[in-house]
Design an enzyme around this catalytic site. Structure first.
Site, PDB file in Angstrom:
ATOM      1  CD  GLU A 310      -3.132  -1.117   2.037  1.00  0.00           C
ATOM      2  OE1 GLU A 310      -3.163  -0.208   2.880  1.00  0.00           O
ATOM      3  OE2 GLU A 310      -4.010  -1.998   1.956  1.00  0.00           O
ATOM      4  CD  GLU A 402      -3.946  -5.769   3.307  1.00  0.00           C
ATOM      5  OE1 GLU A 402      -4.853  -5.009   3.719  1.00  0.00           O
ATOM      6  OE2 GLU A 402      -2.749  -5.567   3.523  1.00  0.00           O
TER       7      GLU A 402
END
Length: 632
Positions: A310, A402
């Site tokens: 991320e 995720e």
């Protein structure tokens, strides 16, 4: 950019809020940079938008648009606006990958207006469609129907939950510490093994393999020293559980960081770019070579390497977007230098971002992208196949490394039945279009923003501290129990195929004995109704055709709802107001209910002269039912 300053783990501000949690909550929505390139076009809006009213819901359908990865539904109180994205309170990406869309945020009898826009990237939205109007009804006008053809064949049942599951950083599985009196390492290991044994999961992804708790890198007299002893202990343990790792190459070792004061989480993972790119390359190359030497050919054939986590969020990457692309290039080159067959990909981004940017960058530079990976919460995952086609990469694996019901730590929705039905909707949507949909995470033994302080604390895990199965564990278990041959299915009536969805397959247990499983669930994306909505309950009629005329079958009906197979809800009802953990007798009672419960006792049913069996039942919202017909 704001940064997290180095603090001893567990230190707190004067108001008692843990520093790591306060910093996270302050910065989690802050991007590390804006979108910085790509070729995503503005697409035409969908056509044939229709709004069908039902009891306390409106179902929207439309014609899909070539090139769209998803759609944003807009709503207004008048045809002239003002318009806004329909907010189902998912707290992340609100767009959906395909129709239908069921809106349960309206009021019966009150007309609202809907329009839909096409997305070619998560942040590239085209014009809205022509508006349509509808008002929810006060009650369902008809029952919901599900018709299954047991003699049909819709191809193999896709199982996107099997390739991967998420976990806390994997050194956590070696801890002898306890939470709530339960061993962290032993229970996290138990949860991972159960994911493999009971759900068919093959790999595990986690953060921080390069963090300093594994002591992979230090500098002595200014010279790098690599030591993979800690990594070996972690990966040896994971392999002993039957799993393989997805090697997320993160975070930055202290001695290699350009600014080691910039961290995230209670365990202070360093989010800085490297101070020396050549030394970063050497570290990644040596790690990769070591893994290949230690674990052999399976690293080539069954492992994968993902670059960072991320980086499009400031809280995870203190560098610029351009520095992330450099990190990707250097890291991918180091992995491939060891063996050109090794699988490497990214961008492992939050909120479905930066995929376009990475593909455009790789097109310019030739960097390998063997899979694309990204994350989202609160909605079914978007469809990146059209984007890959724009870059002549059709068939590149798509991994959502995720995905979950909420991005928010300590959110009570994570313990609820709602989360189980959310999981079913996402997995159903992903079938046949996404290779891996990795739920985040397997266990409540999790310490990113502090270890659990009570049994039901809104943890991300599929299983609790104490190894109780939450409703969303049962969602995957129900899916896994379906047979391998998917059966044709038609849903109709009020909310059929939208509010109430279903999937069916033949052959439960692996032998083609004619057993049929039908999994049906009642779900809305609207998280304001996560605790349940009585008005959205539906009378459901499931008809299984194509059976042996006059044949007898054993019918079982397993259920997850507020009254069945919900140990977290049971604990909420039995505990004292301020009680954090069960007593031993309470643990015993919870464990006695830690199984899939039946809505009714098993019974024998007989197919009619046409070879059909019909089962009628009420399906609350939220709830999920697994019907199994086994030849008697």
């Amino acid at each position: 950019m704001t940064s997290t300053q180095h603090n001893p783990s567990g230190s707190t501000r004067t108001d008692g809020t843990p520093e790591a949690r306060a910093d996270w909550e302050a910065r989690i929505g802050t991007a590390s940079g804006t979108a910085f390139g790509g070729n995503a076009p503005l697409l035409d809006p969908p056509t044939a938008l229709a709004a069908t009213p039902g009891g306390h819901q409106v179902t929207l359908t439309w014609e899909t648009v070539p090139g769209a990865i998803g759609y944003q539904v807009h709503v207004a109180d008048s045809p002239d606006g003002p318009w806004g994205a329909l907010d189902h309170a998912g707290r992340d990406v609100l767009a959906v990958p395909h129709p239908p869309y069921t809106d349960t945020t309206g009021t019966p009898g009150v007309t609202r207006y809907y329009a839909v826009a096409s997305l070619s990237d998560v942040h590239v939205e085209g014009p809205r469609s022509e508006a349509v109007a509808a008002a929810p009804l006060a009650a369902p006008a008809e029952a919901t129907t599900i018709t299954v053809d047991a003699g049909g064949d819709a191809g193999p049942l896709a199982r996107p939950w099997r390739p991967m599951i998420g976990s806390e950083h994997l050194s956590h599985a070696l801890l002898t510490d306890t939470t709530g009196g339960h061993s962290i390492g032993a229970e996290l290991s138990s949860a991972l093994k159960a994911a493999h044994d009971e759900l068919g999961v093959a790999t595990v992804r986690a953060h921080g393999i390069l963090c300093d708790d594994n002591a992979v890198y230090r500098e002595v007299d200014g010279q790098p020293v690599h030591d993979f002893t800690g990594v070996d202990k972690v990966y040896d343990h994971i392999l002993s559980l039957g799993l393989k790792p997805c090697v997320e190459i993160s975070f930055m070792p202290h001695d290699l960081a350009s600014d080691p004061t910039k961290t995230v989480f209670e365990y202070e993972a360093i989010i800085s770019p490297p101070k020396d790119w050549d030394r970063w390359y050497a570290l990644v190359r040596d790690l990769t070579a070591h893994l290949l030497e230690r674990y052999g050919e399976e690293v080539v054939t069954e492992w994968s390497f993902e670059v960072w986590n991320e980086a499009n969020l400031e809280v995870f990457w203190s560098g610029t977007p351009e520095e992330y692309l450099r990190l990707y290039d250097v890291t991918a080159a180091a992995v491939r230098d060891v063996d050109p067959r090794l699988v490497v990909g990214g961008p492992s981004s939050a909120a479905a971002g930066w995929v376009e940017e990475l593909l455009a960058h790789a097109e310019r530079t030739g960097s390998p992208v063997d899979f694309i990976s990204t994350h989202t919460y609160g909605s079914p995952p978007l469809d990146f196949r059209p984007m890959l086609e724009r870059y002549d990469r059709a068939g590149t694996p798509i991994w959502w490394t995720e995905w979950g019901v909420t991005p928010t730590h300590f959110n009570e929705v994570s313990d609820a039945v709602f989360a189980g039905t959310f999981l079913l909707t996402g997995m159903y949507s992903a079938m046949d279009r996404i290779e891996a949909l990795s739920y985040w995470v397997v266990s409540d033994h999790f310490e990113e923003l502090g270890r659990p302080q009570e049994l039901t604390h809104g943890g991300f895990g599929l299983r609790t501290v104490g190894e109780l199965r939450k409703p969303r564990w049962w969602a995957l278990a129900m899916l896994e129990r379906l047979g391998d041959t998917r059966l044709p299915l038609v849903a109709g009536g009020d909310g059929g195929g939208s509010l109430v969805e279903a999937v069916s397959a033949r052959t439960v247990g692996g032998e083609d004995d004619g057993t049929v499983g039908v999994l049906a669930w009642n779900f809305t994306l609207d998280q304001t109704k996560a605790s349940g909505c009585a008005e959205l309950a539906r009378d459901v009629s499931v008809s299984v055709t194509g059976l042996i005329p006059g044949g007898t079958y054993t019918l079982t009906h397993e259920r997850v709802d507020a009254d069945h197979s919900d140990v977290t809800g049971r604990w909420g009802a039995m505990k004292d107001a301020d009680q954090a953990w069960p007593t031993e007798p309470q643990w015993a009672e919870l464990r006695a209910h830690d199984h899939l419960e039946h809505l009714e006792p098993a019974r024998t049913v007989t197919a009619d002269a046409t070879g059909a069996v019909t089962v009628d039942f009420e399906l609350p919202n939220p709830a999920m039912s697994l019907l199994t017909l086994t030849p008697a």
